[in-house]
Enzyme design. Structure first.
Site, mmCIF file in Angstrom:
data_model
loop_
_atom_site.group_PDB
_atom_site.id
_atom_site.type_symbol
_atom_site.label_atom_id
_atom_site.label_comp_id
_atom_site.label_asym_id
_atom_site.label_seq_id
_atom_site.Cartn_x
_atom_site.Cartn_y
_atom_site.Cartn_z
ATOM 1 N N GLU A 322 0.834 -1.203 0.000
ATOM 2 C CA GLU A 322 0.000 0.000 0.000
ATOM 3 C C GLU A 322 0.872 1.257 0.000
ATOM 4 O OE1 GLU A 322 -2.946 1.166 3.285
ATOM 5 O OE2 GLU A 322 -4.284 0.301 1.775
ATOM 6 N N HIS A 351 6.501 -27.283 2.054
ATOM 7 C CA HIS A 351 5.609 -28.356 1.579
ATOM 8 C C HIS A 351 4.450 -27.763 0.796
ATOM 9 C CE1 HIS A 351 7.727 -31.213 4.220
ATOM 10 N NE2 HIS A 351 7.896 -30.136 4.964
ATOM 11 N N LYS A 455 -13.429 1.845 -3.248
ATOM 12 C CA LYS A 455 -14.543 2.228 -2.356
ATOM 13 C C LYS A 455 -15.657 2.876 -3.183
ATOM 14 C CE LYS A 455 -11.663 3.041 1.759
ATOM 15 N NZ LYS A 455 -11.129 4.044 2.694
HETATM 16 O O1 LIG Z 1 -8.676 2.945 9.846
HETATM 17 P P1 LIG Z 1 -9.640 3.245 8.712
HETATM 18 O O2 LIG Z 1 -9.768 4.708 8.421
HETATM 19 O O3 LIG Z 1 -10.947 2.566 8.916
HETATM 20 O O4 LIG Z 1 -8.979 2.631 7.381
HETATM 21 C C1 LIG Z 1 -8.749 1.257 7.309
HETATM 22 C C2 LIG Z 1 -7.774 0.986 6.190
HETATM 23 O O5 LIG Z 1 -8.289 1.415 4.929
HETATM 24 C C3 LIG Z 1 -7.256 2.117 4.212
HETATM 25 O O6 LIG Z 1 -7.484 3.479 4.337
HETATM 26 C C4 LIG Z 1 -7.258 1.754 2.763
HETATM 27 O O7 LIG Z 1 -6.976 0.412 2.620
HETATM 28 C C5 LIG Z 1 -5.965 1.721 4.909
HETATM 29 O O8 LIG Z 1 -4.909 2.574 4.634
HETATM 30 C C6 LIG Z 1 -6.430 1.719 6.329
HETATM 31 O O9 LIG Z 1 -5.532 1.031 7.190
#
Ligand SMILES: O=P(O)(O)OC[C@H]1O[C@](O)(CO)[C@@H](O)[C@@H]1O
Length: 533
Positions: A322, A351, A455
């Protein structure tokens, strides 16, 4: 290279630090001496950028944010006294809360002790806590941890079933930096429903770790949850495990968070050095740059020969991928960067996929993590002169040799044992290595624009689902094919998404959508029937 030549290179390159107990062997990485010399100017630049970052520079320019996870274990480094105080104060309140839970000053509503811990989070709000809990957990811990780390109803049901009759003694810690992540919101609502079904007052069991005044923070405050702990915009999710995100669950479990922070702090001191040979994070970054040609040409296989470190690769997948997996560099050039990370544990993985590592496509470099101590106490022999731990070490050494003999490179990290201190060291080592490597490849390691796209796309699907249900409610006597439904919604181009939505709706009773199957799935018909609630 002959064995004795390798031994000379092993000795020449070995990094060993009594302060952290960390030993780093890059002798099985075949970069020539001139490679380090060529990279040195760029590493010096990386050290300078890292110093600015720690000094409070806007090191995350895309989000106009500072990057402050190193301050979490060295509050004196924070750029203002206010930040130092809030870091120190939060740690104090985390430890005080855990202590009050352990000594019964904070009790479950039935008057008993809280003995179970349900952490609700995702990404960095779960992976760090899960790695810490699993690597340092023991049967006698003060609280037994469980996790909701996905919006999978069946997955959450299994956790609640595992908690079973101990739900009244369960403390729920909902973690979300943004306070708005839908998976975590769903997990919180599912947990609330489970407590409600059990006749329990959820708020009296609930704690929030989230950004001040976030949606979650406001809800926790309005519903008068037990406690709220802050997160800050200058700590990224994937580097938040030394904030309340990781420290609160760990402290509640009974883990010595001060030792974890001390390990991270001491490692940070070592990775602040500008003499590359004395900086283990720089040695990792240099090795990664060599192995991947600075553009992800090879994958990183993480192979800890220790069950307790099983989740380390999952934690590193987020921390590394990320951070480094970016379309553009800091100059806006399209670079499609990153390093793929996978692995579980040795010798188990021998394995599974090590066959391909040994003989197949040479598209990786390995990172072994060796833990010298086999177990607390002594081991019996499994055969004359050998214990099971001897075998584990033998398999690690054998695999390292076998891979190198077939031209597969590897790094070896060695620590004395798995303790809060060494877990803190390992976390800090990789946080810094990622930061230095990101400088070498000129990417912003501290934002995650790609995730927003996913998202948004999920939001589109849910919105379309709402339109489909509204249409079907308005024409309940009608059975639609997916094409008819898409046409009726004037969204013919979305027919495939309509099909996928209808098929999922019909597989579950919740919305009353029934399917009359046809030979060809896309010719099935879908109709709304009354839902028996
Ligand atoms: O802690 P939040 O804001 O719920 O985000 C959860 C996760 O989603 C992200 O923003 C995107 O994967 C991560 O960087 C973060 O750890």
């Amino acid at each position: 290279m002959e064995k004795l030549q390798l031994w000379e290179r092993f000795k020449d390159r070995l990094y060993a630090d009594a302060e952290t107990g960390l030993v780093l062997d890059t002798s099985r990485m075949d970069f020539p001496a001139k490679f380090s010399a060529e990279l040195e100017p760029r590493l010096q630049q990386a050290y300078a950028q890292m110093a600015e970052l720690e000094g409070g520079a806007i090191a995350n320019p895309d989000e106009n944010r500072m990057v402050g996870h190193y301050w979490l274990r060295a509050p004196e480094l924070a750029p203002t006294p206010e930040l130092s105080e809030v870091i120190t104060g939060t740690l104090t309140s985390v430890k005080a809360f855990a202590h009050s839970v352990h000594n019964g000053n904070i009790k479950a509503p039935d008057g008993g002790r809280f003995t179970r811990l349900l952490v609700v989070g995702i990404g960095g709000s779960a992976l760090g806590p899960q790695f810490v809990a699993d690597s340092l957990g023991n049967a006698g811990d003060r609280m037994r941890p469980y996790f909701f780390d996905n919006t999978d109803p069946d997955g959450m049901d299994r956790v609640i079933a595992e908690i079973g009759t101990a739900l009244p003694q369960t403390l729920v810690v909902v973690i979300s930096k943004s306070g708005g992540t839908k998976e975590t919101r769903n997990g919180m609502l599912e947990a609330q429903a489970a407590f409600q079904r059990a006749g329990l007052n959820f708020a009296a069991h609930a704690v929030a770790v989230t950004g001040v005044d976030s949606e979650l923070d406001r809800a926790a405050s309005q519903q008068r949850w037990l406690a709220r702990f802050p997160m800050w915009d200058w700590v990224g999710g994937r580097t938040s495990v030394t904030s309340a995100v990781g420290l609160l669950p760990a402290a509640l479990q009974g883990i010595d968070v001060d030792r974890m922070l001390e390990g991270a702090r001491r490692c940070d001191a070592s990775t602040r050095r500008t003499a590359t040979k004395e900086n283990p994070a720089a040695l990792l970054a240099l090795s990664w740059f060599h192995a991947t040609a600075g553009k992800g040409a090879k994958d990183m296989v993480i192979l800890p020969y220790k069950d307790r470190l099983l989740l380390f690769s999952r934690y590193l997948q987020q921390l590394i991928m990320e951070s480094l997996g970016k379309e553009k560099d800091l100059d806006g050039q399209v670079v499609l960067q990153g390093i793929a990370v996978y692995g579980n544990k040795g010798s188990t993985d021998q394995h599974a996929y090590v066959q391909q590592l040994r003989e197949g496509v040479p598209n990786f470099f390995a990172t072994f993590i060796e833990v010298l101590k086999d177990r607390p106490g002594t081991s019996g022999e499994v055969e004359p002169g050998a214990t099971s731990g001897d075998y584990l070490s033998g398999f690690f050494q054998g695999t390292r040799t076998a891979l190198y003999e077939s031209g597969r490179e590897s790094i070896t990290i060695t620590v004395p044992e798995v303790t809060p201190f060494t877990v803190g060291v390992l976390i800090a080592l990789y946080e810094r290595a990622v930061g230095l490597y990101a400088s070498l490849i000129n990417v912003n390691a501290y934002h995650q624009p790609g995730v927003e796209a996913g998202k948004k796309a999920a939001g589109t699907v849910l919105k379309l689902q709402g339109e489909i249900l509204e249409l079907m409610r308005s024409q309940q006597s009608r059975a639609f094919t997916c094409e008819e439904c898409a046409l009726a919604l004037a969204r013919p181009e979305e027919v495939e998404t309509v099909f996928l939505i209808l098929r999922h709706l019909a597989a579950n009773p919740d919305h009353g959508v029934h399917m009359v199957s046809a030979d060809k799935p896309w010719e099935s018909r879908f109709q709304l029937r009354a839902v028996a609630r």
